[in-house]
Design an enzyme around this catalytic site. Structure first.
Site, mmCIF file in Angstrom:
data_model
loop_
_atom_site.group_PDB
_atom_site.id
_atom_site.type_symbol
_atom_site.label_atom_id
_atom_site.label_comp_id
_atom_site.label_asym_id
_atom_site.label_seq_id
_atom_site.Cartn_x
_atom_site.Cartn_y
_atom_site.Cartn_z
ATOM 1 C CG ASP A 52 -1.984 -1.053 1.170
ATOM 2 O OD1 ASP A 52 -2.399 -1.404 0.056
ATOM 3 O OD2 ASP A 52 -2.401 -1.527 2.244
ATOM 4 C CE1 TYR A 111 4.153 -6.876 2.983
ATOM 5 C CE2 TYR A 111 3.490 -9.177 3.025
ATOM 6 C CZ TYR A 111 3.496 -7.947 2.407
ATOM 7 O OH TYR A 111 2.851 -7.786 1.202
#
Length: 249
Positions: A52, A111
């Protein structure tokens, strides 16, 4: 066709995320323009993960196909970088079998989320970590909570209500918090992720330990299948796409 895999790093601060969007600066869009300039071809770029706006990457992976190898493979990253700004870099390029697809061939994605847990913020953390001073984070308690996230679950409670995936089931292999001084590193590895999933997991774990929630509170949130039962969405700027794992790797 020649199938080229690229490994990418970027500072996501000034990007509107990974995916191409009209009239907006995106990572995929900038790479697309660079490939066009080097190869003179309109191509499709397949990314391993969609980050994002504001999210960074240490080891994002993508691939594209071109009819001719106009540049030696060991010089592809140099050629592409000559058309990219300094906040986006191709680290390396590799020739791959035609069957390779950065998105479909990935078995796991990992992540990293960074939290700066101190009473004082520092300028060099502002764009790259979540400054959290509400309490001294108990990473041992967080790791007790995290055990309930391991395995396959319905993660409806841990994704944005705007997530468009039909299935909310995902498999997490690793969720771990590691403290080094005033910095806490969250490592989260799974087969795939829903929209805002990592950020909601981190925000819920951090707020959960602050509220001294019982050890199994994560289990209750999962069972509820209700986003409102989880806690805050951690800020985008603390999140990094760390690496991808592929078949036969």
């Amino acid at each position: 066709m020649n199938n080229i895999k690229i490994t990418i790093q970027y500072d996501g601060t000034d990007f509107y995320g990974w995916q191409i969007q009209p009239n907006l600066r995106t990572v995929q869009g900038e790479i697309y323009k660079a490939v066009q300039k080097v190869y003179g071809e309109k191509i499709t770029i397949y990314g391993c993960g969609r980050t994002d706006a504001g999210v960074h990457a240490l080891g994002q992976v993508a691939n594209f196909r071109v009819p001719k190898m106009l540049v030696p493979i060991n010089k592809v990253h140099i050629a592409l970088n000559s058309y990219l700004d300094r906040d986006l870099r191709i680290i390396k390029a590799e020739e791959m079998p035609d069957s390779f697809n950065a998105r479909a061939s990935a078995t796991f994605r990992e992540y990293l989320y960074i939290v700066h847990n101190s009473s004082t913020s520092f300028p060099f953390y502002e764009r790259y970590a979540w400054f959290y001073r509400k309490n001294v984070i108990d990473e041992k308690l967080i790791n007790e909570y995290a055990r309930y996230l391991i395995g396959e679950h319905n993660f409806t409670s841990f994704c944005s209500t705007e997530d468009e995936n039909d299935s909310k089931f995902r498999y997490l292999e690793r969720v771990k918090a590691i403290r080094k001084g005033d910095t806490i590193y969250f490592i989260i590895r799974g087969n795939a992720f829903l929209h805002n999933m990592v950020r909601i997991i981190v925000g819920t774990l951090v707020e959960g330990q602050k509220k001294k929630k019982p050890i199994n509170f994560i289990e209750d949130i999962l069972k509820s299948e209700d986003r409102a039962k989880a806690f805050v969405t951690a800020p985008a700027h603390g999140l990094y796409f760390r690496r991808a794992f592929f078949k036969d790797e």
